[in-house]
Write an enzyme that holds these catalytic residues in place. Structure first.
Site, short mmCIF file in Angstrom:
data_model
loop_
_atom_site.label_atom_id
_atom_site.label_comp_id
_atom_site.label_asym_id
_atom_site.label_seq_id
_atom_site.Cartn_x
_atom_site.Cartn_y
_atom_site.Cartn_z
N CYS A 44 -60.88 -31.27 -5.54
CA CYS A 44 -61.40 -30.37 -4.23
C CYS A 44 -62.76 -31.39 -3.67
O CYS A 44 -63.17 -31.14 -4.44
CB CYS A 44 -60.87 -29.23 -4.23
N ARG B 276 -51.75 -26.66 4.83
CA ARG B 276 -52.30 -25.75 4.07
C ARG B 276 -54.30 -25.98 4.53
O ARG B 276 -54.79 -24.93 4.81
CB ARG B 276 -53.13 -26.53 2.94
#
Ligand code: RVP
Length: 499
Positions: free
Chosen positions: A319, A418
């Protein structure tokens, strides 16, 4: 004026557990890792529990039906990724629910027109040496033959040789009808000295394979997680866009629990999604929400009706949200803060909402820390992506085996839902990377080793259950110098330890 938190946010590696008193009965064999998956009222039992506190991440590179079966066998739950068509996701859920222990959907299939080279490529990809040869090259086509290692000699054959010339043809194959029991299938395998037994329907289409090497495996899984019909338990990720179509399809397929998969859960979109579930299904459908990182975010989702709440922004190994957008919070601090909010909410309402630390687990002991800080279970992506059961390719890089692992916010996954804030239906910029992780073998072996460490540390803290650990744990922040002291130091290592 902007709000400032009093203290810096910290991550797991900045904490250690300080041992407490352990009595003589405090041994790993006596530890229970049972944990609630969904909310419950004080004095009542949760409708869904797990036997181990691990769930696998809602990611293309992690959670498909194969992973779900493997993890449920060990007592945890996979959330099958939602960044795929509704039909495909529902089909994965249905396959988990239809899975019969010992009966495998063949993952290596070709047609008679393929070549020896195709067989070798497939073997490299899947690691399996038995290939079903069907009329259409799928796992459900009409079975025409089987190729196993003994059917060819690479040194004596040309790679372009067609499968039909060297496969064992159907006339010479012992098979079983589709209503065969596992016991009967195993007897056929032993009586005929087979390595594999294809199970066929009336039309000769392949339904399952039963392998000699899997014999007994169902007896080795004492913590297996079952629903009321003795089927494996499975979860699925959903988004806040197409839920009105996706959720009914997943329920029809037999899903046990849903999870809204979003990089940022403190939003009206999530409240709307949960409301729709409650209006449509009442409390019968279980749905987790997230991700949040503080008290406010937790209370918002608790009041919206979430069955569990996921914690973590920007801590995942793949991430880059924190770099790209400057939002997030150290994972340990997030868990501690949300756990406090959960306990406060429990005091106020008598409703216990399980919380899940999601992302950033690097070492096995991070799991114990997350549990000690108040998590009821943890979600892992990188950890599971390294195993045989993850859906990605195993590749050889400079002599070492690696598995591919990419973020849902990477261009590769294209999971715009998302990261959606109600804008364009596309990924405007990347929040995740595409990467390799060292291949680590089977899920079973790794999970057993990881949990052996968790149980052992729990005993050091005098705890035989997760709630007991949460009550008794003593945690200390460590200085950067003492972090160095925690690893091997001031010695010359003889081998390159695989950390
Ligand atoms: P990790 O276990 O550290 O690999 O983290 C996995 C978690 O990272 C997921 O459960 C999810 O919350 C988050 N994630 C997934 N994709 C991305 C991204 O592309 N940024 N982040």
């Amino acid at each position: 004026m902007a709000y400032y938190f009093d203290t810096p946010s910290r991550t797991f590696s900045e904490y250690l557990l300080v041992p407490g008193y352990s009595s003589a009965d405090c041994i790993p064999a006596n530890v229970s890792l049972e944990t609630p998956l969904v909310k419950f009222k004080k004095g009542e039992e949760p409708e869904l529990k797990m036997n181990i506190p691990l769930v696998s991440a809602v990611m293309q590179a992690v959670s498909d039906d194969k992973m779900a079966v493997a993890l449920s066998k060990e007592g945890g739950v996979s959330f099958i990724f939602g960044s795929q068509t509704i039909e495909n996701q529902a089909a994965m859920v249905a396959r988990v629910k239809a899975h019969k222990a010992g009966f495998v959907v063949s993952d290596s299939n070709l047609t008679p027109e393929h070549t020896l080279n195709d067989i070798l490529d497939l073997k490299e990809k899947t690691g399996h040496s038995t290939v079903a040869i069907t009329d259409n090259g799928t796992a459900t086509g009409k079975l025409l033959g089987i190729v196993a290692s003994r059917d060819y000699r690479v040194s004596r054959m040309d790679g372009s040789e067609k499968v039909k010339t060297f496969m064992t043809p159907i006339e010479k194959i012992v098979s079983a009808p589709k209503d065969v029991t596992l016991k009967e299938a195993n007897n056929i395998i032993w009586d005929n000295k087979l390595n594999s037994l294809p199970v066929l329907d009336e039309k000769g289409n392949l339904v399952h394979m039963v392998f000699r090497k899997d014999y007994d495996s169902h007896k080795q899984n004492p913590l297996e997680l079952h629903d009321k019909l003795k089927r494996y338990v499975v979860g699925a990720g959903i988004n806040t866009r197409d839920y009105e179509e996706r959720i009914p399809a997943l329920i029809e397929a037999g899903v046990d629990v849903l999870c809204i998969d979003s990089s940022e859960g403190y939003s009206e979109w999530q409240a709307k999604t949960i409301k729709w579930v409650r209006d449509t299904y009442g409390e019968t459908v279980k749905i987790g929400a997230g991700n949040v990182v503080d008290r406010e975010g937790f209370r918002f989702l608790a009041q919206a009706g979430a069955d569990f709440i996921k914690i973590g922004i920007g801590g995942g190994s793949i991430c880059i949200t924190r770099e790209q957008k400057g939002i997030g919070r150290g994972q340990a601090t997030s868990v501690i803060d949300v756990a406090k909010a959960r306990d406060e909410y429990f005091e106020e309402t008598g409703v216990y909402i399980p919380i899940c630390s999601d992302g950033g687990i690097v070492y096995d002991h991070h799991i114990t820390l997350a549990l000690a800080m108040g998590s009821d279970f943890v979600m892992l992506g990188r950890y599971f992506s390294r195993f045989d059961e993850s859906p990605t390719n195993k590749v050889n890089i400079n002599g070492s085996y690696m598995k591919e692992y990419w973020g849902e916010g990477s261009a590769r996954a294209r999971n715009w839902q998302r990261y959606d804030l109600g804008g364009d239906k596309k990924l405007s910029f990347e929040e995740g990377v595409d990467s390799y992780v060292p291949y680590a073998g089977s899920l079973k072996d790794n999970v057993n080793m990881t949990l052996a460490k968790v149980r052992s540390t729990m005993c050091n803290c005098g705890a035989l259950t997760i709630p007991e650990l949460q009550e008794k744990a003593k945690l200390t922040v460590v200085s950067s110098t003492s972090i160095v002291e925690g690893g091997a130091h001031d010695v010359l290592l003889k081998d390159n330890r695989n950390l």
